[in-house]
Design a protein around this motif. Structure first.
Motif, mmCIF file in Angstrom:
data_model
loop_
_atom_site.group_PDB
_atom_site.id
_atom_site.type_symbol
_atom_site.label_atom_id
_atom_site.label_comp_id
_atom_site.label_asym_id
_atom_site.label_seq_id
_atom_site.Cartn_x
_atom_site.Cartn_y
_atom_site.Cartn_z
ATOM 1 N N LEU A 26 0.784 -1.235 0.000
ATOM 2 C CA LEU A 26 0.000 0.000 0.000
ATOM 3 C C LEU A 26 0.816 1.285 0.000
ATOM 4 O O LEU A 26 0.245 2.370 -0.074
ATOM 5 N N LYS A 27 2.135 1.187 0.057
ATOM 6 C CA LYS A 27 2.919 2.411 0.217
ATOM 7 C C LYS A 27 2.801 3.347 -0.981
ATOM 8 O O LYS A 27 2.908 4.573 -0.826
ATOM 9 N N THR A 28 2.560 2.803 -2.163
ATOM 10 C CA THR A 28 2.412 3.690 -3.321
ATOM 11 C C THR A 28 1.022 4.306 -3.379
ATOM 12 O O THR A 28 0.804 5.293 -4.095
ATOM 13 N N THR A 29 0.080 3.755 -2.620
ATOM 14 C CA THR A 29 -1.269 4.313 -2.556
ATOM 15 C C THR A 29 -1.366 5.374 -1.473
ATOM 16 O O THR A 29 -2.163 6.312 -1.582
ATOM 17 N N ALA A 30 -0.560 5.245 -0.446
ATOM 18 C CA ALA A 30 -0.611 6.176 0.684
ATOM 19 C C ALA A 30 -0.114 7.560 0.274
ATOM 20 O O ALA A 30 0.721 7.707 -0.612
ATOM 21 N N ASP A 31 -0.630 8.585 0.959
ATOM 22 C CA ASP A 31 -0.170 9.957 0.734
ATOM 23 C C ASP A 31 1.120 10.238 1.491
ATOM 24 O O ASP A 31 1.944 11.040 1.060
#
Length: 210
Positions: A26-31
């Motif tokens: 999810l790190k690329t989805t997180a802001d």
């Protein structure tokens, strides 16, 4: 730790609870993604309350709900034991060769544990100095399907995780006597975990102030 602005959640990384798999997925989805340096990735709630929550609130008017996973205390410590017993661990973090799990647990709960047995505690990670729970949503490691559904709904997209940082296979039985000693030494942690299980694997306990 990951922060999702539109979903209004902050996902914390309690050590040895499968957090690496979720952070990689999810790190690329997180802001905001603290997924590299361990001290930032595994930011405990006390540090978050002191430093990062005020920053988010004052700079961006954000007060995200806090989400975390908790593992059965015995299993979390057993995972640390296996991880620090694996080949390649050197220095003060390495479990002495031949040390059984009973002796490792005894060192963990000793007044001054040696370096290899300094693990911290999930209860300390998740609570204030006064012992109050500081996350809104606490999921049991045995119910990660509930976490997956919750995150998918809040983030608005499906995702998959791959197992990461899996501890090596190793027999690690714990005697009843040492289990009782651990439960007595970490009564608050066991009590909190029992609450999560009693809540069906998802303890929703909105904190008073974000």
């Amino acid at each position: 730790m990951l922060v999702f602005v539109d979903a209004n959640i902050a996902l914390f990384a309690v050590p040895k609870t499968g957090s690496t798999a979720y952070h990689l997925a999810l790190k690329t989805t997180a802001d905001i993604a603290f997924a590299g340096k361990q001290a930032m990735k595994h930011m405990p709630l006390r540090k978050y309350d002191r430093h990062f929550a005020p920053f988010l609130r004052d700079a961006y008017k954000l007060s995200p709900e806090r989400v975390a996973v908790m593992r059965d205390p015995v299993e979390q410590i057993r995972s640390w034991y296996k991880y620090r017993s694996r080949d390649g661990v050197r220095g003060g973090n390495a479990v002495p060769e031949g040390m059984c799990f009973d002796d490792f647990v005894a060192e963990v709960i000793a007044p001054k544990p040696q370096g290899f047995a300094k693990l911290g505690s999930q209860h300390t990670f998740l609570t204030s100095n006064a012992g109050a729970l500081r996350v809104d949503h606490l999921f049991a490691y045995t119910h990660l399907d509930l976490l997956q559904s919750f995150l998918t709904q809040r983030i608005g997209k499906a995702f998959r995780t791959d197992r990461k940082n899996v501890s090596p296979r190793k027999d690690a039985p714990l005697s009843d006597a040492m289990r009782d000693a651990l439960r007595a030494a970490r009564a608050e942690e066991f009590a909190l975990y029992d609450q999560v299980i009693a809540a069906g694997g998802h303890l929703h306990s909105p904190i008073e102030s974000n």
